[in-house]
Design an enzyme around this catalytic site. Structure first.
Site, PDB file in Angstrom:
ATOM      1  N   LYS A 100       0.832  -1.199   0.000  1.00 30.52           N
ATOM      2  CA  LYS A 100       0.000   0.000   0.000  1.00 30.52           C
ATOM      3  C   LYS A 100       0.870   1.253   0.000  1.00 30.52           C
ATOM      4  O   LYS A 100       2.043   1.213   0.361  1.00 30.52           O
ATOM      5  CB  LYS A 100      -0.940  -0.005   1.208  1.00 30.52           C
ATOM      6  CG  LYS A 100      -0.244  -0.096   2.548  1.00 30.52           C
ATOM      7  CD  LYS A 100      -1.261  -0.247   3.669  1.00 30.52           C
ATOM      8  CE  LYS A 100      -0.539  -0.324   5.017  1.00 30.52           C
ATOM      9  NZ  LYS A 100      -1.496  -0.417   6.140  1.00 30.52           N
ATOM     10  N   TYR A 120      10.980  32.362   0.627  1.00 29.35           N
ATOM     11  CA  TYR A 120       9.681  32.922   0.968  1.00 29.35           C
ATOM     12  C   TYR A 120       9.702  33.537   2.361  1.00 29.35           C
ATOM     13  O   TYR A 120      10.237  32.963   3.298  1.00 29.35           O
ATOM     14  CB  TYR A 120       8.596  31.841   0.919  1.00 29.35           C
ATOM     15  CG  TYR A 120       8.150  31.485  -0.476  1.00 29.35           C
ATOM     16  CD1 TYR A 120       7.611  32.443  -1.316  1.00 29.35           C
ATOM     17  CD2 TYR A 120       8.252  30.180  -0.942  1.00 29.35           C
ATOM     18  CE1 TYR A 120       7.186  32.117  -2.602  1.00 29.35           C
ATOM     19  CE2 TYR A 120       7.821  29.832  -2.215  1.00 29.35           C
ATOM     20  CZ  TYR A 120       7.291  30.818  -3.043  1.00 29.35           C
ATOM     21  OH  TYR A 120       6.878  30.496  -4.310  1.00 29.35           O
TER      22      TYR A 120
END
Length: 359
Positions: free
Chosen positions: A26, A253
């Site tokens: 998974k 940023y």
């Protein structure tokens, strides 16, 4: 792949010969790449796998993976035809869902989930009458039944007692059904920590998860077996650019980094969209370049990450930065990333993005 093979052998050695590994593929095999991992496992003789959802299962089938593929989660009724098309095995998540599967009116292969304490999926073990009814449903081919041990990763006496009670409840259901003539070909209880700490509870399958990939969820987790595991994955990115900053210049940023000295900044071609946790920003995390640590500076961006290479003057565009793995004498582990970002290695690895090339 050599590490993966060694982990398979190590986990197999803990289990009885009649208990087979059912590797969990998974979340893209915990970030490692479900298809290459599945192909390698098949070459080792493994022919049973489990995944979370039907899209994961179908992708494996489309790419030639054979054997049993068990879907551990919910599949929407509109997708029931795909269960037959790709010869998949569906988990019965509760009695109501069993009725929905049966109402489809065509034979479906299933494993019955038995809830013994996780309280997530499965029909409660006390509801024996409903479980009997599932066995009697016309269109359900019962290939197996399983439960999920939810406190098997510690040595806490309370958790150990709970785990043994889970196993007792599960086996009690199976024994009562057997005495009444109900046939359940395969049973399974263990995931990673069940294999490591409770090998005596082995059924027909053991759903090996994070240990298959060479680590545990945390480096403090209890492992009664003391099994030697080998990390399968390293994560690397290239330096795309190196530039000079004057003292007191800022970058990134929000101008979150300000140089305290003349500084060389390297931009790496990886960001949080690739699974690099944003929580490693602003000096919390670091990378390895030419065997030396370079701190992550400023805020990690979606596609780029800045690191300070002032003390690695030889660093240049095109060089490799190691985010998980070894370089020289140093190593950054998934454990380190998990500890610094307040999570577990399962999350760190399974969130590595699709655009990161698996080599």
């Amino acid at each position: 792949m050599d590490a993966l093979c060694r982990n398979v052998l190590a986990l197999r050695s803990l289990l009885p010969k009649d208990c087979k590994l059912m590797p969990a593929l998974k979340a893209n095999a915990y970030g490692h790449g479900a298809l290459p991992v599945a192909k390698a496992l098949q070459q080792m003789g493994i022919d049973s796998f489990c995944v979370a959802c039907i899209s994961e299962a179908a992708a494996l089938r489309k790419n030639g993976i054979k054997g049993e593929i068990l879907i551990l989660g919910y599949t929407h009724p509109k997708q029931f035809p795909l269960l037959r098309l790709y010869r998949l095995t569906q988990t019965v998540v509760d009695y109501a869902y069993a009725e929905t599967l049966n109402q489809y009116g065509k034979k479906l292969h299933v494993h019955i989930g038995i809830d013994t304490g996780m309280h997530r999926l499965g029909e409660r073990h006390e509801n024996l009458e409903q479980i009997r009814k599932i066995f009697n449903m016309k269109y359900l081919k019962i290939d197996g039944a399983f439960t999920h041990l939810c406190a098997d990763d510690t040595e806490n006496p309370k958790d150990r007692d709970f785990t043994l009670k889970q196993a007792e409840a599960f086996y009690d259901v199976m024994e009562k059904l057997k005495r009444e003539g109900y046939v359940c070909p395969k049973i399974h209880l263990q995931a990673t920590y069940g294999i490591l700490n409770y090998p005596e509870l082995a059924g027909n399958y053991a759903r090996a998860g994070i240990a298959l990939y060479g680590i545990l969820s945390s480096d403090t987790d209890f492992d009664r077996s003391h099994t030697k595991l080998f990390p399968v994955l390293s994560l690397k990115a290239r330096i795309s650019s190196v530039r000079e900053l004057h003292a007191q210049e800022s970058a990134g940023y929000g101008l979150a980094f300000t140089a305290k000295r003349p500084t060389r900044l390297a931009s790496l071609a990886i960001g949080y969209a690739d699974g690099l946790p944003r929580g490693l920003s602003c000096g919390t995390g670091s990378v390895l370049i030419k065997g030396k640590r370079a701190p992550i500076v400023g805020r990690i961006c979606m596609d780029q990450t800045l690191v300070d290479v002032t003390d690695i003057p030889e660093a240049a565009a095109g060089d490799i930065a190691v985010l998980i793995g070894k370089s020289g004498e140093d190593e950054i582990t998934a454990y380190e990333l998990a500890a610094k970002t307040g999570t577990i290695t399962n999350e760190i690895l399974s969130r590595i993005g699709e655009r990161v090339v698996r080599v």
